[in-house]
Design an enzyme around this catalytic site. Structure first.
Site, PDB file in Angstrom:
ATOM      1  N   TRP A  89     116.211   5.067  37.071  1.00 30.53           N
ATOM      2  CA  TRP A  89     116.799   3.844  36.668  1.00 30.53           C
ATOM      3  C   TRP A  89     117.723   4.139  35.513  1.00 30.53           C
ATOM      4  O   TRP A  89     117.178   4.255  34.451  1.00 30.53           O
ATOM      5  CB  TRP A  89     115.755   2.667  36.649  1.00 30.53           C
ATOM      6  N   ARG A 128     110.241   2.171  41.109  1.00 29.14           N
ATOM      7  CA  ARG A 128     110.368   2.145  39.642  1.00 29.14           C
ATOM      8  C   ARG A 128     112.085   2.339  39.175  1.00 29.14           C
ATOM      9  O   ARG A 128     112.102   2.402  38.044  1.00 29.14           O
ATOM     10  CB  ARG A 128     109.529   3.433  38.942  1.00 29.14           C
ATOM     11  N   GLU A 183     116.742 -12.589  42.595  1.00 30.20           N
ATOM     12  CA  GLU A 183     116.305 -11.259  42.435  1.00 30.20           C
ATOM     13  C   GLU A 183     116.791 -10.628  43.995  1.00 30.20           C
ATOM     14  O   GLU A 183     117.260  -9.372  43.875  1.00 30.20           O
ATOM     15  CB  GLU A 183     114.777 -11.015  42.205  1.00 30.20           C
ATOM     16  N   HIS A 209     120.361 -34.247  31.930  1.00 27.30           N
ATOM     17  CA  HIS A 209     120.823 -33.837  30.442  1.00 27.30           C
ATOM     18  C   HIS A 209     122.089 -32.637  30.365  1.00 27.30           C
ATOM     19  O   HIS A 209     122.372 -31.923  29.536  1.00 27.30           O
ATOM     20  CB  HIS A 209     119.722 -33.208  29.290  1.00 27.30           C
ATOM     21  N   GLU A 261     110.145 -19.836  38.865  1.00 29.42           N
ATOM     22  CA  GLU A 261     109.652 -18.715  39.454  1.00 29.42           C
ATOM     23  C   GLU A 261     110.423 -18.794  40.867  1.00 29.42           C
ATOM     24  O   GLU A 261     110.804 -17.639  41.489  1.00 29.42           O
ATOM     25  CB  GLU A 261     108.247 -18.715  39.661  1.00 29.42           C
ATOM     26  N   LYS A 312     110.685  -1.810  39.103  1.00 31.21           N
ATOM     27  CA  LYS A 312     109.431  -2.510  38.978  1.00 31.21           C
ATOM     28  C   LYS A 312     108.787  -2.709  37.734  1.00 31.21           C
ATOM     29  O   LYS A 312     108.310  -3.592  37.148  1.00 31.21           O
ATOM     30  CB  LYS A 312     108.278  -1.937  40.145  1.00 31.21           C
ATOM     31  N   CYS A 355     112.017   4.546  36.291  1.00 28.61           N
ATOM     32  CA  CYS A 355     112.089   5.854  36.332  1.00 28.61           C
ATOM     33  C   CYS A 355     110.680   6.288  37.240  1.00 28.61           C
ATOM     34  O   CYS A 355     109.699   6.046  36.388  1.00 28.61           O
ATOM     35  CB  CYS A 355     112.567   6.649  35.435  1.00 28.61           C
ATOM     36  N   LYS A 401     112.792 -15.639  41.879  1.00 29.39           N
ATOM     37  CA  LYS A 401     112.880 -14.802  43.177  1.00 29.39           C
ATOM     38  C   LYS A 401     114.161 -14.563  44.094  1.00 29.39           C
ATOM     39  O   LYS A 401     114.541 -13.697  44.669  1.00 29.39           O
ATOM     40  CB  LYS A 401     111.751 -15.433  44.194  1.00 29.39           C
ATOM     41  N   ASN A 412     111.209   9.870  31.441  1.00 29.81           N
ATOM     42  CA  ASN A 412     111.142   8.393  31.760  1.00 29.81           C
ATOM     43  C   ASN A 412     111.126   7.693  30.347  1.00 29.81           C
ATOM     44  O   ASN A 412     110.209   8.045  29.524  1.00 29.81           O
ATOM     45  CB  ASN A 412     110.032   7.977  32.403  1.00 29.81           C
ATOM     46  N   GLY A 413     112.324   6.890  29.923  1.00 28.67           N
ATOM     47  CA  GLY A 413     112.007   6.047  28.731  1.00 28.67           C
ATOM     48  C   GLY A 413     113.404   6.491  28.206  1.00 28.67           C
ATOM     49  O   GLY A 413     114.492   6.583  28.801  1.00 28.67           O
TER      50      GLY A 413
HETATM   51  O1  M6R Z   1     104.679  -5.820  35.071  1.00 26.51           O
HETATM   52  P1  M6R Z   1     105.033  -6.935  34.408  1.00 26.51           P
HETATM   53  O2  M6R Z   1     104.201  -8.126  34.986  1.00 26.51           O
HETATM   54  O3  M6R Z   1     104.835  -6.862  32.810  1.00 26.51           O
HETATM   55  O4  M6R Z   1     106.559  -7.224  34.594  1.00 26.51           O
HETATM   56  C1  M6R Z   1     107.216  -8.177  33.814  1.00 26.51           C
HETATM   57  C2  M6R Z   1     108.506  -8.505  34.777  1.00 26.51           C
HETATM   58  O5  M6R Z   1     109.536  -7.164  34.578  1.00 26.51           O
HETATM   59  C3  M6R Z   1     108.584  -9.047  36.120  1.00 26.51           C
HETATM   60  O6  M6R Z   1     107.899  -9.911  36.439  1.00 26.51           O
HETATM   61  C4  M6R Z   1     109.888  -8.851  36.879  1.00 26.51           C
HETATM   62  O7  M6R Z   1     110.553 -10.225  36.619  1.00 26.51           O
HETATM   63  C5  M6R Z   1     109.942  -9.219  38.310  1.00 26.51           C
HETATM   64  N1  M6R Z   1     110.961  -8.362  38.959  1.00 26.51           N
HETATM   65  C6  M6R Z   1     109.922 -10.587  38.782  1.00 26.51           C
HETATM   66  O8  M6R Z   1     109.847 -10.560  40.187  1.00 26.51           O
END
Ligand code: M6R
Length: 611
Positions: A73, A27, A491, A507, A484, A606, A2, A488, A99-100
């Site tokens: 969000w 956000r 996502e 395994h 990672e 984000k 948010c 990516k 927000n929260g």
């Molecule tokens: O702001 P932060 O690094 O604490 O965020 C952690 C995760 O929310 C963040 O890395 C998320 O997994 C991303 N969308 C990855 O691309």
């Protein structure tokens, strides 16, 4: 999670708020809305992206000098017009954005229902707003006092911002656990979840702390605690340029941020690394060197991509510093009953510095006496302020929801911290130390070289855009890079992807392998190279489609892989900073080929400020 923007002053509030909401859309982007206050209070809201709100307001009366705006969000209630913020109170006199999460909202809602209140939305926000209004009615008090009383009952995290039709010269805001920045202009004030909507108008900001209440008029800012005592605002200068939060000619923020990595890694090393003299300067480490070098154990806490950086750091710290390391998901750590000893050092990694799970995990560790070292990107963020010491990653604003440049900057910082501690502890010999410093110095240039493969990766990616699954495998330092890479891809393109240690595949995951499955190996030249070559053979023997990230001079894997992407060779300990780059591009171009909104992937945000 948010985004919040608010304005009070002589300018037209609506265009300013709208622009700010677009900047904060990373956000959350499932609905948005504004409340504008002149003589009357008008609330407009719409499901979908901010552009849809904008379109729906063409021709509407949006004239106002005070207003609040929100991009959502969803937590309580599906994305819809009625669940979008701002919410109006039962009397229509108040409007609020939030927000929260209000954890005890159900209890408060029941109390209000018994008093005859009904609700237009499914949100916790509307409950809190009516709770405030109810307090005002019962106590015959002003809004500020009612908010203070209400927040003493609230369990959860919040930033709330309120407008009162009867007081068009005032905005009231409060924070606990979610970010809030006030911009101080000449005869005007701005409010936002981060500085990006504010930077264009002023560089003077105040970061609101937990349990603080801000009372804003055009020419006055009063900060108070929940006990109604005034607090002197601590005004800071923003070190951020507008260009840093714009796309600069790139089609997407994600692509821009991938391409920024040579500079961001360089910025991260600049002023810290002197490879020739063999010196690393990091005040946060130097000032706490006794604690760090004598650590019995390091516990790294983070989420998502930052957690993957933590996994790489585990290998680096154990190798160089001979300190045992545990890497924990913040979201698990916070709810466990973890054993923390006096000599433990917590390293908290976060791009945003606002991730709720990481914040609470830090608080928990702090309560038990742990020393907290923050590795954070956003200056002045909550985690930066909660940490006893820290090192900023200096990657600049990361706006694409998928983290890219923050990851490589985190690795650069964590490597320098490890090298500094290892030097102090004498767990690294001078030749290796000097070699690693010299190699680290070359990484920005090698990242630039790695990016030259972008066009060929774009072509290659289009061949995998229609696949439903992918398996990412790596060993040693490249194992977290496989995780990672898989993160990516899922996502950005919504393709199901799994990351695994390459040797672990036999395994279980090997059962997935057939002629349809792309298996992406992160196989740069390192001490595991022969082993990973064997793993590639195992996949080929089962007709899996091998794609590999390899070192430029590798002559073996190209003969075995259906496709490959190259990166310059470096020391294996530093390889993740390079081997991740083709995987970022691979995911990006697959997302584009599939027509996905790569900067704002569905369901994501984000900054994850809810648990
Ligand atoms: O702001 P932060 O690094 O604490 O965020 C952690 C995760 O929310 C963040 O890395 C998320 O997994 C991303 N969308 C990855 O691309």
């Amino acid at each position: 999670m948010c985004g919040i923007v608010a304005y009070i002053g002589p300018r037209e509030a609506y265009p300013l708020i709208l622009k700010g909401l677009k900047r904060l859309e990373y956000r959350g982007y499932d609905s948005s809305g504004v409340a504008l206050l002149n003589d009357d209070l008008r609330v407009y809201k719409k499901k979908g992206k901010v552009a849809e709100l904008e379109e729906s307001l063409v021709g509407q009366d949006v004239h106002a000098h005070a207003g609040i705006g929100h991009t959502r969000w969803a937590t309580h209630g599906e994305p819809s017009d009625r669940n979008a913020h701002p919410h109006s109170s039962a009397s229509g006199r108040l409007a609020m954005i939030h927000n929260g999460i209000i954890e005890n909202y159900a209890q408060l809602k029941n109390e209000l229902i018994k008093k005859g209140y009904s609700f237009q939305s499914d949100t916790d926000t509307e409950v809190l707003l009516n709770f405030v209004e109810d307090i005002q009615k019962n106590n015959n008090c002003g809004l500020e006092e009612a908010v203070r009383i209400a927040l003493r009952r609230v369990v959860g995290a919040y930033v709330i911002v309120l407008l009162d039709k009867d007081h068009p010269d005032t905005i009231i805001a409060a924070r606990k656990g979610s970010p809030l920045v006030i911009g101080i202009g000449k005869g005007e004030h701005f409010l936002a979840s981060d500085a990006s909507p504010i930077i264009e108008y002023t560089k003077e900001v105040v970061y609101v702390n937990d349990y603080e209440l801000a009372i804003l008029k055009a020419d006055e800012l009063i900060l108070k605690n929940l006990g109604n005592e005034k607090i002197t605002p601590f005004i800071q200068k923003l070190d951020l340029e507008l260009a840093a939060i714009e796309k600069g000619g790139f089609e997407h923020f994600m692509l821009k941020e991938i391409f920024e990595q040579p500079e961001t890694i360089f910025d991260c090393l600049r002023g810290r690394l002197d490879a020739e003299k063999g010196i690393i300067t990091m005040a946060g480490v130097e000032n706490n060197i006794e604690k760090l070098r004598n650590a019995d154990r390091m516990i790294i806490i983070a989420c998502g991509t930052s957690w993957h950086a933590g996994l790489v750091a585990e290998y680096i710290f154990e190798e160089l510093c001979r300190i045992p390391v545990e890497v924990e998901y913040a979201s698990e750590f916070r709810y466990r009953n973890p054993v923390i000893h006096n000599g433990d050092v917590i390293i908290a990694i976060s791009q945003s510095g606002e991730t709720a799970d990481t914040i609470v995990a830090i608080e928990k560790a702090k309560e038990q006496g742990a020393f907290i070292m923050g590795v954070v990107n956003v200056v002045g963020s909550s985690i930066a302020r909660l940490s006893h010491a820290g090192a900023y990653t200096h990657a600049g604003p990361e706006i694409g929801v998928a983290s890219t440049k923050a990851f490589t900057a985190q690795l650069a910082v964590l490597t320098m911290i490890a090298l500094k501690i290892a030097k102090e502890k004498d767990t690294i010999d001078q030749t290796r130390y000097m070699h690693l410093l010299a190699e680290l110095h070359t990484i920005p240039e090698k990242a630039r070289e790695a990016l030259k493969a972008a066009d060929s990766i774009k072509k290659l990616a289009s061949r995998y855009a229609n696949d439903a699954n992918a398996l990412y495998l790596g060993r040693g330092y490249n194992f977290p890079v496989a995780l990672e890479g898989a993160l990516k891809l899922k996502e950005i393109s919504y393709i199901h992807a799994e990351g695994y240690p390459a040797a672990e595949m036999k395994h279980g995951p090997i059962a997935l392998v057939d002629e349809t499955l792309p298996v992406i190996f992160v196989a740069t030249r390192d001490s595991y190279h022969d082993k990973i070559v064997s793993n590639i053979q195992e996949i080929r023997a089962r007709k899996g489609r091998v794609v590999a990230v390899i070192s430029q001079d590798d002559e073996v894997i190209p003969k075995m892989a259906e496709d490959y992407m190259t990166v310059p060779e470096t020391d294996e300990l530093l390889a993740p900073m390079l081997s991740v780059i083709p995987l970022q591009l691979f995911a990006y171009y697959i997302g584009i080929a599939k027509g996905c909104d790569v900067d704002k992937p569905r369901n994501l945000a984000k900054s994850v400020t809810v648990e």
